[in-house]
Design a protein around this motif. Structure first.
Motif: not given
Lengths: 194, 194
Positions: A99-101, A7-12
């Motif tokens: 998978c990558v989410i 899982t990838i959380s990210r700053e805009f």
């Protein structure tokens, strides 16, 4: 691979989405970002356009405005229903295949699995502004507004639905500053950890 | 090596100190943790025992108690003087030679240098408890108390002197969960990034 799901959380503006897509390509696994929207729409019975606007970024104006949105007979708001559908789609995807989410609180939704690598990508303001200006063909002032607005909405949504704090290191296995490390290094570290 | 200095902030029991020492050994560079205490004592004129107890963990009872501690004629408390001495020692160390510095807000103190890799090491509660029980020969209940107390004091000290939030991913280049990744993997990722 001991971790099937990333899982990838990210700053805009941090390039997190791009890094996630590259990692999926290199590992030869599926990648889900906007691809999920159609599935959430199907699951919830709502229009894809509505999901696109609301799934990751509601409650838009914080929890006070949220408290007064329309609710059905069970007390659920439309936003809650979208979130429930999103939750079910993500749980199903993780069950189905590696998978990558990207985003969508997937780190929290999948917290009971032990085959998930949770990553948070952030960056320095000058590099994020530069990236947004280039990608969206916009002024620096508008890029700053977009970054602040979108990250505030992602944060509000995350904090509301997870009872955790968005961007707190303890939520994630790995947090990377993409401006300081570069996208290639971020990708290689993630791949090394799955 | 493009990064000469590695700062390691860490949760108590996460093995951050151990990981930092191993990284320093593998890179053949100096390692500073308790070693700094003598230098802070010399710089401040205070006893090493006092520094040991107060340098990283004050204000002990939060900022309200702190506001009422004794101050000299310039308005500085003894705790401020210890912090000033610590700051000077860390700036001098970074100027002198490549090294690993554990804790002591070194990430913030060195924020104007561009040759610093800031790392935050955290872990999961069961693994941290197990480690503290083993290292300090204590009960699980006492280990939990130690973890909560020491991390609260580190956090209060960090937030007070840096105006940043301790444990927020954005403060660090790299945040690693040592329980999930293992100490060896943490060390190799850090070495890969300097």
């Amino acid at each position: 691979m001991t971790k099937r799901i990333i899982t990838i959380s990210r700053e805009f503006g941090s390039g997190g989405r791009f890094i996630g897509e590259e990692v999926a390509n290199k590992l030869g696994i599926k990648y889900y970002d906007k691809e999920i929207i159609g599935q959430i729409a199907k699951e919830s019975g709502l229009a894809p356009e509505y999901i696109k606007e609301n799934a990751e970024l509601s409650p838009k104006k914080g929890i006070f405005a949220y408290a007064f949105t329309g609710r059905d007979i069970t007390g659920k708001s439309v936003e809650d229903m979208v979130y429930e559908a999103q939750r079910k789609v993500i749980l199903d995807l993780a069950e189905k295949e590696p998978c990558v989410i990207i985003g969508r609180n997937a780190d929290y939704i999948l917290k009971d699995r032990d085959d998930v690598l949770n990553v948070y990508i952030h960056g320095d303001m000058p590099e994020k502004i530069q990236r947004i200006c280039k990608l969206h063909n916009t002024s620096e002032a508008d890029a700053v507004k977009m970054i602040n607005d979108i990250d505030k909405r992602r944060m509000t949504n995350y904090n509301f639905y997870t009872d955790q704090k968005w961007g707190k290191a303890a939520n994630y296995t790995l947090c990377l500053n993409s401006s300081k490390l570069g996208y290639d290094k971020c990708e290689s570290i993630i791949i090394e950890c799955v």
